[in-house]
Design a protein around this motif. Sequence first.
Motif, PDB file in Angstrom:
ATOM      1  N   TRP A 293       0.913  -1.362   0.029  1.00 23.01           N
ATOM      2  CA  TRP A 293       0.243  -0.125   0.196  1.00 23.01           C
ATOM      3  C   TRP A 293       0.895   1.145  -0.034  1.00 23.01           C
ATOM      4  CZ3 TRP A 293      -4.362  -1.347   4.349  1.00 23.01           C
ATOM      5  CH2 TRP A 293      -5.007  -2.525   3.840  1.00 23.01           C
ATOM      6  N   MET A 294       2.081   1.215   0.298  1.00 25.78           N
ATOM      7  CA  MET A 294       2.986   2.274   0.384  1.00 25.78           C
ATOM      8  C   MET A 294       4.257   1.908   0.102  1.00 25.78           C
ATOM      9  SD  MET A 294       3.564   4.851   3.820  1.00 25.78           S
ATOM     10  CE  MET A 294       4.507   3.686   4.836  1.00 25.78           C
ATOM     11  N   ALA A 295       5.137   3.053  -0.529  1.00 28.60           N
ATOM     12  CA  ALA A 295       6.370   2.580  -0.866  1.00 28.60           C
ATOM     13  C   ALA A 295       7.317   2.464   0.332  1.00 28.60           C
ATOM     14  CB  ALA A 295       7.035   3.717  -1.832  1.00 28.60           C
TER      15      ALA A 295
ATOM     16  N   LEU B  69      -1.428   2.987   6.579  1.00 28.10           N
ATOM     17  CA  LEU B  69      -0.885   4.044   5.496  1.00 28.10           C
ATOM     18  C   LEU B  69      -1.028   3.703   4.132  1.00 28.10           C
ATOM     19  CD1 LEU B  69       2.052   5.420   7.691  1.00 28.10           C
ATOM     20  CD2 LEU B  69      -0.344   6.446   7.376  1.00 28.10           C
ATOM     21  N   ARG B  70      -1.562   4.665   3.414  1.00 29.05           N
ATOM     22  CA  ARG B  70      -1.637   4.392   1.539  1.00 29.05           C
ATOM     23  C   ARG B  70      -0.383   5.258   1.164  1.00 29.05           C
ATOM     24  NH1 ARG B  70      -4.234   0.379  -1.098  1.00 29.05           N
ATOM     25  NH2 ARG B  70      -6.364  -0.032   0.164  1.00 29.05           N
ATOM     26  N   GLY B  71      -0.011   5.916   2.153  1.00 28.14           N
ATOM     27  CA  GLY B  71       1.309   7.185   1.756  1.00 28.14           C
ATOM     28  C   GLY B  71       1.374   7.888   2.925  1.00 28.14           C
ATOM     29  N   ILE B  72       2.268   8.806   2.975  1.00 27.12           N
ATOM     30  CA  ILE B  72       2.348   9.627   3.926  1.00 27.12           C
ATOM     31  C   ILE B  72       1.260  10.866   3.735  1.00 27.12           C
ATOM     32  CG2 ILE B  72       3.651  11.587   4.622  1.00 27.12           C
ATOM     33  CD1 ILE B  72       6.446   9.882   4.219  1.00 27.12           C
ATOM     34  N   GLY B  73       0.603  11.035   4.590  1.00 27.76           N
ATOM     35  CA  GLY B  73      -0.757  11.765   4.762  1.00 27.76           C
ATOM     36  C   GLY B  73      -1.824  11.062   4.246  1.00 27.76           C
ATOM     37  N   ARG B  74      -1.896   9.962   3.959  1.00 26.19           N
ATOM     38  CA  ARG B  74      -3.205   9.252   3.499  1.00 26.19           C
ATOM     39  C   ARG B  74      -3.244   7.994   4.366  1.00 26.19           C
ATOM     40  NH1 ARG B  74      -2.681   7.424  -2.130  1.00 26.19           N
ATOM     41  NH2 ARG B  74      -4.679   6.366  -1.676  1.00 26.19           N
ATOM     42  N   CYS B  75      -4.232   7.646   5.246  1.00 21.63           N
ATOM     43  CA  CYS B  75      -4.412   6.558   5.846  1.00 21.63           C
ATOM     44  C   CYS B  75      -5.860   5.932   5.764  1.00 21.63           C
ATOM     45  CB  CYS B  75      -4.229   6.794   7.445  1.00 21.63           C
ATOM     46  SG  CYS B  75      -5.713   7.888   8.394  1.00 21.63           S
ATOM     47  N   VAL B  76      -5.899   4.846   6.177  1.00 22.33           N
ATOM     48  CA  VAL B  76      -7.116   3.955   6.101  1.00 22.33           C
ATOM     49  C   VAL B  76      -7.401   2.996   7.334  1.00 22.33           C
ATOM     50  CG1 VAL B  76      -7.238   3.553   3.466  1.00 22.33           C
ATOM     51  CG2 VAL B  76      -5.905   1.994   4.962  1.00 22.33           C
ATOM     52  N   ILE B  77      -8.618   3.027   7.875  1.00 23.49           N
ATOM     53  CA  ILE B  77      -8.881   2.231   8.824  1.00 23.49           C
ATOM     54  C   ILE B  77      -9.591   1.007   8.625  1.00 23.49           C
ATOM     55  CG2 ILE B  77     -10.212   2.213  11.066  1.00 23.49           C
ATOM     56  CD1 ILE B  77     -10.827   5.176  10.621  1.00 23.49           C
ATOM     57  N   THR B  78      -8.997  -0.231   8.728  1.00 25.42           N
ATOM     58  CA  THR B  78      -9.329  -1.374   8.163  1.00 25.42           C
ATOM     59  C   THR B  78      -9.210  -2.840   8.853  1.00 25.42           C
ATOM     60  OG1 THR B  78      -9.284  -2.608   6.005  1.00 25.42           O
ATOM     61  CG2 THR B  78      -7.243  -1.742   6.672  1.00 25.42           C
ATOM     62  N   ASP B  79     -10.104  -3.858   8.503  1.00 24.95           N
ATOM     63  CA  ASP B  79      -9.504  -5.060   9.139  1.00 24.95           C
ATOM     64  C   ASP B  79      -9.394  -5.876   8.023  1.00 24.95           C
ATOM     65  OD1 ASP B  79     -12.113  -5.277   8.494  1.00 24.95           O
ATOM     66  OD2 ASP B  79     -13.192  -5.710  10.525  1.00 24.95           O
ATOM     67  N   GLU B  80      -9.428  -5.454   7.005  1.00 23.56           N
ATOM     68  CA  GLU B  80      -9.313  -6.248   5.696  1.00 23.56           C
ATOM     69  C   GLU B  80      -7.779  -6.111   5.235  1.00 23.56           C
ATOM     70  OE1 GLU B  80     -12.163  -5.029   2.807  1.00 23.56           O
ATOM     71  OE2 GLU B  80     -13.847  -5.662   4.253  1.00 23.56           O
ATOM     72  N   PHE B  81      -6.972  -6.970   5.617  1.00 27.21           N
ATOM     73  CA  PHE B  81      -5.580  -7.444   5.445  1.00 27.21           C
ATOM     74  C   PHE B  81      -5.291  -8.652   5.758  1.00 27.21           C
ATOM     75  CE2 PHE B  81      -5.676  -5.232   9.787  1.00 27.21           C
ATOM     76  CZ  PHE B  81      -5.114  -6.212  10.641  1.00 27.21           C
ATOM     77  N   ALA B  82      -4.248  -9.313   5.083  1.00 30.35           N
ATOM     78  CA  ALA B  82      -3.923 -10.670   5.122  1.00 30.35           C
ATOM     79  C   ALA B  82      -3.321 -10.821   6.555  1.00 30.35           C
ATOM     80  CB  ALA B  82      -3.160 -11.096   3.979  1.00 30.35           C
ATOM     81  N   PRO B  83      -3.870 -11.647   7.269  1.00 29.72           N
ATOM     82  CA  PRO B  83      -3.330 -12.018   8.768  1.00 29.72           C
ATOM     83  C   PRO B  83      -1.711 -12.187   8.617  1.00 29.72           C
ATOM     84  CG  PRO B  83      -5.451 -13.033   8.551  1.00 29.72           C
ATOM     85  CD  PRO B  83      -5.016 -12.643   7.160  1.00 29.72           C
ATOM     86  N   ASP B  84      -1.450 -13.080   7.679  1.00 28.08           N
ATOM     87  CA  ASP B  84       0.049 -13.531   7.727  1.00 28.08           C
ATOM     88  C   ASP B  84       1.093 -12.277   7.469  1.00 28.08           C
ATOM     89  OD1 ASP B  84      -1.078 -13.372   4.968  1.00 28.08           O
ATOM     90  OD2 ASP B  84       0.385 -14.576   4.323  1.00 28.08           O
TER      91      ASP B  84
END
Lengths: 390, 390
Positions: B308-310, B361-376
Amino acid sequence: MPPIAFSRSGARPPPYTHLFPITPVKTLTVGLGDRAYPIHIGEGLLDQAALFDAGIRGRQVMIVTNTSIAPLYLERVQAALARDGRQVDAVVLPDGEEFKTLATLDQVFDALLARRHNRTTTLVALGGGVIGDMTGFAAACYQRGVPFIQVPTTLLSQVDSSVGGKTGVNHPRGKNMIGAFHQPQVVVIDVQTLATLPPREFSAGLAEIIKYGLIRDPQFFAWLEANMDALMAREAAVLVEAIERSCRNKADVVAADEFETGERATLNLGHTFGHAIETGCGYGNWLHGEAVGAGMAMAADLSVRLGWMAEAERARIVALLERAALPVAPPTDGTFTIDGFLSLMQVDKKNIHGKIRLVLLRGIGRCVITDEFAPDMLRATLAAYLGGDA
Amino acid sequence: MPPIAFSRSGARPPPYTHLFPITPVKTLTVGLGDRAYPIHIGEGLLDQAALFDAGIRGRQVMIVTNTSIAPLYLERVQAALARDGRQVDAVVLPDGEEFKTLATLDQVFDALLARRHNRTTTLVALGGGVIGDMTGFAAACYQRGVPFIQVPTTLLSQVDSSVGGKTGVNHPRGKNMIGAFHQPQVVVIDVQTLATLPPREFSAGLAEIIKYGLIRDPQFFAWLEANMDALMAREAAVLVEAIERSCRNKADVVAADEFETGERATLNLGHTFGHAIETGCGYGNWLHGEAVGAGMAMAADLSVRLGWMAEAERARIVALLERAALPVAPPTDGTFTIDGFLSLMQVDKKNIHGKIRLVLLRGIGRCVITDEFAPDMLRATLAAYLGGDA
C-alpha cells in the motif's frame, strides 16, 4: 436553547392496556430541543416491558435501586426487562439522603465496570429522588454519558424530578453541589408504588402538587379541592391525573425559563419560609414537602396582609393543605423568634444583596417574585405565626 | 451536531504583543456549534491576563495544578489573574496518572466549596493532560457546570487535549471510564513551559505531532522534516507553528466526526501496536507517545508489506521518528512473542468481533481504517521486529 414543548396523548391508551382492565396510561412528552422524552403515568406499569424498551438501545441494563425499594419491586422490573438475551444487572445502594455522595456513586461505576457494561448500556433508576438524582448523574458520567430511564416510586419524585433533567450528589459542604443536566430517555410512573409510601411522605408530595395549582393553574387548584379526598385515598385514576397535570405544569415553567433566571423561580413558592423551618428544626425532622406546605400558608398570609390577595383565597389554600394532612404553620414551641426566623430566611440562595426575595400570590394561580414589599408586613406575618411583637 | 469550524488569525498579532518583542501569538478558533473557543499559542503567555480575561465571567477563579507545576508557574498565573478585586484561589493536587481519580476530584470540589465559589466561578487547568482532564471534569460537574480555561504545559496536552472536549477520571477497573464532554472557554498555550519538560516527555509529544502529518497532512510532514532540528532545540517559533498546525488538524478530524464513528478513529494511528507495547511492558515503563512512535513505525512496515505504501516513504517516517528521539521498534529482549503481541493487540477496544482493526497508511498523509488485510502479513511484520517464525 429551543423551548420545551409538550403534547398529550392521554385520550388514546397504548394498545397493551387492553390486557389490564385498569386506569388508562397517560403519556406526556417533554421536549427539550432534539432531546424529547415521554413520561408514562399509569397503574401497574412496572412490568410493562414495552414502555421501557423504547429507552433501551443496547443489550445491557443496570437497575440502580436502594435497600428499601429492592425487596418491593426489583424482581418485578428485572423480570420484565430480562428478555431477548438482554443482560440485566442491579446495584442496591443504601437508602437515605446521607448516602447521596460521590462515594456511593462510585459503587454504581464499580458495578457497571465489574459487569463489563459498555457505552451502549442503559441505567434504570428505581426509587425516589435520591436514587433518581444519583442514577442520572452516574449515567451522565459513565463513559462520558449513557442513556437512563427514570422509574420514580415516591409522589415527590414523580411530580418533581421527572421534569428538568437535574442530576447530582451532595457534598459535605453543600447539597446538590456536584452534578449535571442529563435528560432521561423515558420516565415510567406506576402509581401502584405509592401504596407503600408512608403517609407523611405522601403528603409531602401533595404539597408540591398543590404548589403547581397555586403558582399558575387555578383550574387545577379547583380540581384538587374537588378531588382531595380521592387523592388521600390514593385512588389510581385521580393520582394519574394529578401527576400528569403537575408534570405538565413543571414542563411549561422549565420551557419558559431554561436557565432559572425568571419564571422557574416561581417553583420556589413557600420554599424561603420552608427553608427557614427545615434549617431551624434541624434537617430531617421536617420533610421538605411539609416545610413547603407551611411555607405556602405563610406566603399566602403575607400576600393577604399586603392587600394582594383576598382573605377568602388564603382560607381556601389553608383548607386544602389541611385536607392533604400538611402542616400550615411553623412550630410555635419556642424554636423560633421573629428575628431568628428572619435571619434564616436571609441566607436563602435566591436573595440578592441580602434583601429577602419571595414568591408571593396575587391570587390562586397567580404569583409574583419580588423583594418589593414592606418589611414590617413580613414581620407581622411572622408575629402572627410565632407570637411576640412584630 | 453542527460542524466544528476554525479560522486563523495568526497574521495579525493581538495588540499587547508590542510589549513583548518575541514570537507573535497565533490564535486558532475551534467552533463546535454555538460553543466556539480560541486557542492562543505563543511565547510568554502565562502572564498575559488579557488572554484569560475573555474566558472569565465572574469574580472568582480557582487554579487547579499539581505539585510539580505549582513551584514553576503558579505564582505567575495567580499574579496575572488577581486584579480588579478578583478572588483567585488555587488547589495543588498530587502529580501522576495514579491520582486521576474521583477521590482527587473531590479535593477540587472541597477547595471550591471551602472558598465559597459560586456558579459564576471559572476553573483554570494549569498542567498536563491529567490536570486538564480532571479540571475539565470538575468544571463540568461543579454546580452542574461552570466554565474553565486550559493552560496545558506539556507538548502532548498542547497538541492533544486542547481540542475535543473530553474530560474525566480513571476508575480502578478502567482508564477514563468516568467523565463528560465539556469545552473550555479558551486555551492558552505558552511554549516557554516546554523548556522544563523532560526530554522523553517532549519526544512523546512529538510522536502525536508527527501522527497528524502522517494521517492527513503531507505538507506538514515535509515541514516537520525540514524543521525537526529546530523543534528538538525547542525553538519557540517552530514550536508555535507545529502546535498550531496539530491543533488545526485535530479540530478538522473531530469536526468531521463528532461521535467517533469514522474519521476520528484515524487519530489512533500506531495506537493498537502501541497499546500492546504499553501493556506488555507494564504501564508507566513506556510513555504513551513513545509506544505510539514505535507503533507508527510498525504500521508503516505493515503498510509496505501489503503493497500500500512505498518503502521510501516508510524510510522517511522512521528517519523522522528517530530524529525526534522516539523508539521505532518494540523491545526485542524477549518481552514479546508474536502470538503474545497479537493477543495484546486483540483486546484493543477498537476491534469489532475480535478481528484486529488497524489504521494503516496508503502513503504519507493518507491513511485507512481497516480490518481487511492478510493476517499473515501482520505476522510477518511482527516477526521482522520480534524475531522468530511468522
